[in-house]
Design a protein around this motif. Structure first.
Motif, PDB file in Angstrom:
ATOM      1  N   ILE A 161      24.249   2.725 -40.576  1.00  0.00           N
ATOM      2  CA  ILE A 161      23.428   1.877 -39.702  1.00  0.00           C
ATOM      3  C   ILE A 161      23.049   2.636 -38.429  1.00  0.00           C
ATOM      4  CG2 ILE A 161      23.386  -0.300 -38.408  1.00  0.00           C
ATOM      5  CD1 ILE A 161      25.221  -1.427 -40.687  1.00  0.00           C
ATOM      6  N   ASP A 162      23.951   3.446 -37.926  1.00  0.00           N
ATOM      7  CA  ASP A 162      23.647   4.313 -36.780  1.00  0.00           C
ATOM      8  C   ASP A 162      22.510   5.275 -37.153  1.00  0.00           C
ATOM      9  OD1 ASP A 162      23.777   5.722 -34.404  1.00  0.00           O
ATOM     10  OD2 ASP A 162      25.736   6.640 -34.791  1.00  0.00           O
TER      11      ASP A 162
ATOM     12  N   LEU B 122      18.344   0.499 -29.201  1.00  0.00           N
ATOM     13  CA  LEU B 122      19.407   0.769 -30.177  1.00  0.00           C
ATOM     14  C   LEU B 122      19.320  -0.291 -31.270  1.00  0.00           C
ATOM     15  CD1 LEU B 122      22.407   1.526 -27.791  1.00  0.00           C
ATOM     16  CD2 LEU B 122      21.415   3.132 -29.417  1.00  0.00           C
ATOM     17  N   ILE B 123      19.773   0.048 -32.443  1.00  0.00           N
ATOM     18  CA  ILE B 123      19.719  -0.907 -33.550  1.00  0.00           C
ATOM     19  C   ILE B 123      20.625  -2.095 -33.245  1.00  0.00           C
ATOM     20  CG2 ILE B 123      21.540   0.158 -34.971  1.00  0.00           C
ATOM     21  CD1 ILE B 123      19.685  -0.441 -37.424  1.00  0.00           C
ATOM     22  N   ARG B 124      20.183  -3.276 -33.641  1.00  0.00           N
ATOM     23  CA  ARG B 124      20.952  -4.504 -33.453  1.00  0.00           C
ATOM     24  C   ARG B 124      21.146  -5.192 -34.798  1.00  0.00           C
ATOM     25  NH1 ARG B 124      20.783  -6.428 -27.796  1.00  0.00           N
ATOM     26  NH2 ARG B 124      19.785  -4.802 -26.547  1.00  0.00           N
ATOM     27  N   MET B 125      21.837  -6.321 -34.756  1.00  0.00           N
ATOM     28  CA  MET B 125      22.272  -6.927 -36.019  1.00  0.00           C
ATOM     29  C   MET B 125      21.143  -7.224 -37.007  1.00  0.00           C
ATOM     30  SD  MET B 125      24.628 -10.225 -36.814  1.00  0.00           S
ATOM     31  CE  MET B 125      26.204  -9.460 -36.488  1.00  0.00           C
ATOM     32  N   LYS B 126      20.029  -7.754 -36.505  1.00  0.00           N
ATOM     33  CA  LYS B 126      18.954  -8.161 -37.426  1.00  0.00           C
ATOM     34  C   LYS B 126      18.361  -6.980 -38.185  1.00  0.00           C
ATOM     35  CE  LYS B 126      17.052 -12.223 -35.152  1.00  0.00           C
ATOM     36  NZ  LYS B 126      15.880 -12.689 -34.408  1.00  0.00           N
ATOM     37  N   GLU B 127      18.435  -5.786 -37.617  1.00  0.00           N
ATOM     38  CA  GLU B 127      17.845  -4.624 -38.285  1.00  0.00           C
ATOM     39  C   GLU B 127      18.842  -3.921 -39.215  1.00  0.00           C
ATOM     40  OE1 GLU B 127      16.221  -5.765 -34.646  1.00  0.00           O
ATOM     41  OE2 GLU B 127      17.646  -4.132 -34.399  1.00  0.00           O
ATOM     42  N   ALA B 128      20.087  -4.417 -39.214  1.00  0.00           N
ATOM     43  CA  ALA B 128      21.122  -3.750 -40.017  1.00  0.00           C
ATOM     44  C   ALA B 128      21.119  -4.284 -41.445  1.00  0.00           C
ATOM     45  CB  ALA B 128      22.494  -3.976 -39.375  1.00  0.00           C
ATOM     46  N   PRO B 129      20.944  -3.419 -42.432  1.00  0.00           N
ATOM     47  CA  PRO B 129      20.931  -3.889 -43.812  1.00  0.00           C
ATOM     48  C   PRO B 129      22.349  -4.107 -44.351  1.00  0.00           C
ATOM     49  CG  PRO B 129      20.710  -1.518 -43.776  1.00  0.00           C
ATOM     50  CD  PRO B 129      20.775  -1.972 -42.331  1.00  0.00           C
ATOM     51  N   ILE B 130      22.403  -4.677 -45.527  1.00  0.00           N
ATOM     52  CA  ILE B 130      23.664  -4.753 -46.272  1.00  0.00           C
ATOM     53  C   ILE B 130      24.003  -3.329 -46.717  1.00  0.00           C
ATOM     54  CG2 ILE B 130      24.689  -5.550 -48.458  1.00  0.00           C
ATOM     55  CD1 ILE B 130      22.696  -7.936 -48.257  1.00  0.00           C
TER      56      ILE B 130
END
Lengths: 153, 731
Positions: free
Chosen positions: B635-636, B663-671
């Protein structure tokens, strides 16, 4: 310097600080409540999240005049022994990597679930969107919020 | 040394005789019990000589300890800095496994760097577990054997008749003694020459899910981090540094700063000015009230200049060749087809969520340092040099670290704290604001790659990788990563431009962008050659099997298995219409990884839904912690390749807080779905290797979804390339 009476974690605390001091630094420097973290100082990372009358707010952007007379809860006061359902869920999932953002994440999640104990996926993601985890432990944060919701429902 | 051979040699070793027991020393504890001190990193050096007097146990000579009290309680002092990679949990797990105690009976503490002599405690390069693997096992096994020997002596039986389980020793007659009962006798025994290590199948702790040892403290918000550290009378220092790279301090006016309530002192050192105050807010306000004049010392550089300079280097001929196989010139001259592409990346700040900070109290007899640091020994030495003091005066304590990502390999902030404390003659903690943290960074350097391949008769006959980087080039092992050895004519050339902007390691240095460049290139090469993208990679690997080239770092067999597993687990090629996939395989930090991104179009834009990840990092110590590293790395990697942008104008960073830096946040984080390859190879790195492939996996999937290929990061800077095809062709 003015004196303020604050209601923090159920106790009345008196502090004498300059009027522009953000609540975050009063908590950390004057009251030794260091669980509330500094990350950005402009209310964009969520590390300093606390509850003000039960609502999740950013303590770095609040002055004492804004919080006097209100009920303030920090991570240290969320539960007596770290057994709030959200804390328990965080332990169960083993969420943290570096751990620095996690008290802010927990405070956001606990205020959110109190008002919405049966959230949808989108509602959880909306609620947590304001909290940055630089280690990107987002998949575990999400899972822990879901588990906490099931415990609290 | 050939890494692959080294890994193979140390697998399935069940009994070893080690000639390195000088890295260990035992002693009785004053209050009863046994302590085994060991110098982990000395033990990891192949030819370590005992350069200390073994007759007396000097705590400073050892960087880790096992303490067994006479009630049987086990305390393990974990040697390495904990930056969130989990070593404070996983390193003691390895010791506990061989010591054969129950994990619930183990108490873990962070070891202190008592910086004397030759301790080497570093968190970096995903190497803590890889280097510590043998030594940690030997240490645990040695302690266990000494306890057995003590029990056997008391019973008058041969030690080989004794067994252990969870801290209890049994003999053939069925008698038992707990570790605590024999620990005082064990402390007086010789360290055994031979110890037997457990077989993998007998592991009880290694391979089990163990929760982070600090979890209770973290969820309760207890004092753990450098930012939380405080001593009586400590002042907070905020430091004003030159606003642009290339500037020096001309003069300053501190009248307004000193007028701020709480500010106690303003002092300058070098080109910096420190404002000392009784509390953080006053120090911040004081710094903001400082007025300073700056003069230009060296060129004030802008991103535009860097782009031109780096492209100029790629076009030019001032390269250093790091690896050269065959004759690429000939390959290109004889090629049927040639593909050449250029890939560009920006500088990146680390943005550890806990900003840089360090405590120092410099007194005539001691330099006391406390804080978050990935390189405690190097930093302590540097401070001794700067202050012209004996290294023995330095005492450094490590706190839990709120993120490292490479930034805390550099101790600049600790040196500042020491300099300020030395000058003010007071205990001081330097803290960076977020703005300081981003503006005074040691950034990932901007890098550009140009890759050119020659194809003849349907085969890749030539491969030329050129790197142009700010300040420094890829380290020497990287040219021996995939596809080295697989292509007959192969060359890696590097060049750099020396900038005054400070740069350094950033999670998975060089490979964090190189993986995107190379794996995008292979995708495009397969398209040009009209061959299957997976088959192209598998065919290349065939050529490396059985290689006698000792420089080759990766294992073609392990890479092949990772690729095939990823194809199977991701449902590659079998997804329903509307799901687009991108494939990547990569080797770095001694681990083999494949990632498949699943992307869909939402409102005409590609969205990453899922990453399937397959990892071969050998034996997994703590799967629970390992999965966290893997998911975080991916995710990073997605976040920074999508959003990470950092530019300079006349030496000044153009984004210094999260309002302008995304910075990436929860909504942009895939499974993330992870599959670990199970084998008995020695463990290898895990904190970094899943990050580099992530950017390429999503870019290759975006290409499949949109028909548009990305060459430059961050992707969000090119919205025109992040849209689906103009017209959906139905039919």
């Amino acid at each position: 310097m003015p004196t303020y009476q604050l209601n923090i974690n159920g106790e009345s605390r008196s502090v004498e600080v300059s009027e522009d001091t953000p609540l975050l630094w009063v908590l950390r420097d004057h009251l030794d409540l260091v669980g509330t973290k500094y990350g950005c100082g402009i209310a964009l990372c969520g590390s300093c999240t606390i509850h003000l009358d039960g609502i999740a707010v950013r303590s770095c952007a609040l002055t004492l005049a804004q919080v006097e007379g209100k009920s303030i809860t920090t991570i240290e006061g969320l539960s007596e022994d770290g057994t709030h359902p959200v804390q328990e869920a965080w332990k169960e999932v083993d969420v943290p990597q570096c751990g620095y953002c996690q008290s802010g994440q927990i405070m956001t999640a606990s205020a959110f679930l109190k008002n919405n104990p049966n959230p949808t996926e989108d509602e959880i993601k909306d609620a947590m969107q304001g909290n940055i985890c630089r280690c990107a432990s987002y998949t575990r944060i999400y899972k822990a919020v879901e588990i906490a919701a099931s415990k609290m429902a | 040394m050939n890494q692959q051979k080294k890994i193979k040699m140390s697998t399935q070793k069940t009994s070893i005789t080690f000639s390195r027991r000088s890295f260990m020393k035992t002693s009785s504890l004053a209050g009863g019990g046994l302590i085994i001190g060991f110098n982990l990193f000395n033990a990891c050096k192949p030819n370590a000589k005992p350069s200390i007097d073994l007759a007396k146990l000097n705590y400073n000579d050892f960087n880790a300890f096992i303490k067994i009290a006479d009630n049987g309680a086990v305390t393990i002092f974990s040697p390495n800095p904990e930056v969130g990679q989990g070593v404070k949990t996983s390193m003691p797990m390895i010791i506990a496994e061989e010591l054969d105690v129950a994990w619930k009976d183990v108490y873990v503490k962070q070891g202190v760097l008592d910086t004397n002599n030759y301790t080497r405690q570093v968190a970096g390069g995903s190497q803590s577990i890889r280097f510590g693997w043998d030594a940690l096992r030997e240490t645990g096994a040695t302690a266990r054997q000494m306890l057995i020997n003590a029990a056997a002596a008391r019973w008058g039986v041969d030690p080989s008749e004794c067994t252990t389980s969870e801290g209890v020793i049994s003999n053939a007659a069925g008698e038992t003694l707990s570790y605590g009962e024999v620990v005082n006798e064990a402390a007086n025994l010789e360290i055994p020459e031979d110890v037997t290590l457990k077989e993998v199948k007998d592991y009880k702790i290694i391979g089990s899910d163990v929760t982070n040892v600090d979890i209770d403290k973290i969820v309760k918000g207890e004092n753990l981090y450098g930012f939380d550290f405080k001593t009586e009378g400590m002042l907070i220092a905020c430091v004003m540094r030159p606003p642009a790279f290339g500037q020096k301090l001309e003069s300053f006016d501190d009248a307004d700063a000193k007028a701020v309530d709480g500010v106690t002192e303003v002092l300058s050192f070098g080109d910096k000015i420190a404002v000392l105050a009784k509390d953080t807010w006053s120090a911040m306000k004081g710094k903001n009230a400082l007025k300073a004049e700056w003069k230009t010392d060296t060129k004030l550089e802008s991103t535009e200049d860097h782009d031109k300079l780096l492209l100029g280097l790629l076009d030019g001929n001032k390269f250093e060749t790091l690896r050269e196989d065959g004759d690429i010139k000939k390959a290109f001259a004889q090629a049927d087809e040639v593909l050449e592409r250029t890939y560009e990346s920006p500088f990146l700040p680390h943005n550890c969520l806990e900003p840089m900070n360090f405590y120092a109290n410099v007194t005539p007899d001691k330099i006391h340092l406390v804080g978050p640091i990935q390189t405690p020994e190097g930093t302590a030495k540097h401070i001794a040099e700067v202050l012209e003091r004996d290294f023995e005066d330095v005492h450094l304590e490590m706190t839990r670290i709120g993120g490292g990502f490479g930034r805390r390999l550099y101790g600049d902030f600790a040196v500042e704290a020491a300099e300020i404390s030395n000058k003010a003659k007071k205990p001081v903690k330097v803290i960076f604001t977020r703005e300081d943290d981003m503006a005074d960074g040691i950034y990932r350097p901007a890098i550009k790659y140009r890759i050119k391949a020659a194809v003849k008769d349907g085969k890749i006959t030539g491969y030329h990788l050129k790197e142009a980087a700010i300040n420094s080039n890829m380290y020497g092992l990287i040219p021996n990563f995939f596809p080295a050895g697989a292509i007959e004519n192969y060359q890696v050339d590097v060049a750099n431009y020396k900038s005054n902007i400070t740069t350094g390691a950033w999670r998975a240095p060089y490979t964090n962008f190189l993986a995107f460049a190379e794996q995008s290139f292979f995708d495009e090469l397969a398209e040009m050659m009209e061959v299957d993208k997976i088959q192209l990679r598998l065919d290349l690997l065939q050529k490396v099997k059985g290689t006698t080239d000792e420089r080759i770092q990766y294992s073609p067999e392990r890479m092949e298995k990772v690729i095939k597993t990823a194809v199977e687990k991701s449902g590659w090629g079998t997804k329903p219409e509307g799901v687009y996939q991108g494939f990547v395989n990569y080797y770095c930090h001694n681990s083999h990884v494949a990632e498949v991104a699943d992307v869909v179009l939402e409102n005409g834009q590609p969205v990453v839904k899922k990453i399937t990840c397959v990892v071969d990092c050998g034996i997994v110590i703590n799967p629970l912690g390992a999965l966290n590293q893997i998911e975080g790395g991916i995710i990073d990697g997605i976040g920074h390749s999508m959003y990470g942008d950092f530019t300079f104008q006349d030496g000044v960073p153009q984004s210094v807080n999260f309002d302008k830096y995304r910075l990436i946040r929860m909504k942009e984080a895939p499974i993330v779905e992870t599959h670990m390859i199970k084998n008995e190879f020695s463990p290898t790195g895990l904190g970094e290797p899943t990050l580099p492939p992530a950017g390429a996996a999503i870019a290759n999937a975006f290409k499949a979804a949109t028909g548009k290929r990305l060459y430059n990061q961050p992707f969000s800077k090119y919205p025109e390339l992040l849209t689906g095809p103009e017209k959906e062709i139905i039919g």
